[in-house]
Design a protein around this motif. Structure first.
Motif, PDB file in Angstrom:
ATOM      1  N   CYS A  32       0.829  -1.215   0.000  1.00 32.78           N
ATOM      2  CA  CYS A  32       0.000   0.000   0.000  1.00 32.78           C
ATOM      3  C   CYS A  32       0.861   1.261   0.000  1.00 32.78           C
ATOM      4  N   ASN A  36       0.645   4.001  -2.934  1.00 31.06           N
ATOM      5  CA  ASN A  36      -0.044   5.252  -2.617  1.00 31.06           C
ATOM      6  C   ASN A  36       0.818   6.290  -1.907  1.00 31.06           C
ATOM      7  N   GLU A  39       1.279   9.411   2.952  1.00 31.38           N
ATOM      8  CA  GLU A  39       0.146  10.273   3.282  1.00 31.38           C
ATOM      9  C   GLU A  39      -1.178   9.704   2.798  1.00 31.38           C
ATOM     10  N   ALA A  40      -1.194   9.140   1.596  1.00 27.99           N
ATOM     11  CA  ALA A  40      -2.453   8.677   1.004  1.00 27.99           C
ATOM     12  C   ALA A  40      -2.865   7.287   1.475  1.00 27.99           C
ATOM     13  N   THR A  41      -1.994   6.600   2.172  1.00 28.86           N
ATOM     14  CA  THR A  41      -2.325   5.258   2.661  1.00 28.86           C
ATOM     15  C   THR A  41      -3.011   5.350   4.023  1.00 28.86           C
ATOM     16  N   SER A  42      -4.069   4.571   4.187  1.00 31.12           N
ATOM     17  CA  SER A  42      -4.777   4.524   5.475  1.00 31.12           C
ATOM     18  C   SER A  42      -4.704   3.112   6.050  1.00 31.12           C
ATOM     19  N   ILE A  43      -4.943   3.012   7.334  1.00 27.45           N
ATOM     20  CA  ILE A  43      -4.998   1.694   7.966  1.00 27.45           C
ATOM     21  C   ILE A  43      -6.129   0.865   7.363  1.00 27.45           C
ATOM     22  N   ASP A  44      -7.226   1.520   7.002  1.00 27.51           N
ATOM     23  CA  ASP A  44      -8.333   0.814   6.344  1.00 27.51           C
ATOM     24  C   ASP A  44      -7.870   0.148   5.051  1.00 27.51           C
ATOM     25  N   MET A  45      -7.069   0.866   4.259  1.00 27.27           N
ATOM     26  CA  MET A  45      -6.568   0.305   3.000  1.00 27.27           C
ATOM     27  C   MET A  45      -5.734  -0.943   3.262  1.00 27.27           C
ATOM     28  N   LYS A  54      -9.273  -3.420  10.624  1.00 30.32           N
ATOM     29  CA  LYS A  54      -8.232  -2.476  11.028  1.00 30.32           C
ATOM     30  C   LYS A  54      -7.894  -2.638  12.509  1.00 30.32           C
ATOM     31  N   TYR A  58      -4.211  -2.376  14.194  1.00 29.39           N
ATOM     32  CA  TYR A  58      -3.920  -1.533  15.364  1.00 29.39           C
ATOM     33  C   TYR A  58      -3.440  -2.368  16.558  1.00 29.39           C
ATOM     34  N   LYS A  64      -0.084   4.631  12.216  1.00 31.75           N
ATOM     35  CA  LYS A  64       0.379   4.398  10.844  1.00 31.75           C
ATOM     36  C   LYS A  64       1.877   4.629  10.730  1.00 31.75           C
TER      37      LYS A  64
END
Length: 218
Positions: A32, A36, A39-45, A54, A58, A64
């Motif tokens: 990921c 991405n 900055e553009a990567t999230s834990i959801d992704m 998620k 965590y 992150k």
């Protein structure tokens, strides 16, 4: 209550399962972050990519940034694990340097997502991290990078001493060698059907080029 022997027999399985889940998170996160950026990567992704919640992510990584730096350090671990046996192996300095270069090139290809994120970490260091914890972690990772360069520098110095490598500026030579191989994060991408023998052939070609150059000598 379970018998004592049964309780003890479960512990290694639980430890192995935890380590496996952590590794799965690192792989998904590396992919990921590579695609991405930080900055553009999230834990959801990351959770979606590995087919988990998620909450699981965590559980292993509270933030992150912690996960990002864990990906970088894992990539460094892979480089050390491949290069150190080659650096400490048999032969003169030139033979060991060739082995190190091939091992590093192969590592770059087989863990390209981790190594690409490593490059992002360098960029973050250059532009400044946003928190004291991030700066401390980047300082730690910079120390590990310096140690990796020193590992190769020691092989160069050994080769200069035994006459198998021309003497020169060790620090700049190390940066030139690693710069050429680390550039693989830009141009190399694994393709379906790729085999390890093909990657090994690429690694040998790169090592030959770096050791022998491209200018024909009399």
């Amino acid at each position: 209550m379970k018998p004592r022997d049964a309780q003890h027999s479960e512990r290694p399985a639980r430890v192995n399962d935890t380590a496996q889940r952590r590794d799965e998170i690192l792989v998904a996160a590396a992919e990921c972050f590579m695609i991405n950026g930080f900055e553009a990567t999230s834990i959801d992704m990351i959770a979606r990519r590995m087919g988990a919640t998620k909450g699981l992510v965590y559980h292993h990584f509270p933030a992150k940034a912690d996960l990002f730096f864990a990906v970088i350090e894992h990539g460094m671990d892979l480089c050390f694990q491949a290069a150190r046996p080659a650096a400490e192996g048999p032969g003169d300095g030139a033979a060991r340097l060739r082995a190190v270069l091939e091992a590093h090139a192969l590592t770059m290809m087989e863990s390209v997502a981790f190594q690409k994120v490593n490059t992002q970490g360098v960029e973050m260091h250059m532009h400044g991290a946003s928190t004291p914890d991030q700066r401390a972690m980047l300082a730690h990772l910079t120390g590990r990078r310096d140690a990796f360069e020193a590992l190769i520098g020691d092989v160069l110095e050994a080769g200069a001493c035994d006459g198998s490598i021309a003497p020169g500026d060790v620090r700049l030579t190390v940066k030139a060698l690693l710069g050429a191989l680390n550039w693989m994060t830009i141009w190399y991408r694994p393709r379906p059907g790729d085999e390890r023998a093909g990657r090994q052939a690429i690694a040998r070609t790169l090592a030959d080029t770096l050791l022998n150059g491209v200018v024909r000598r009399a």
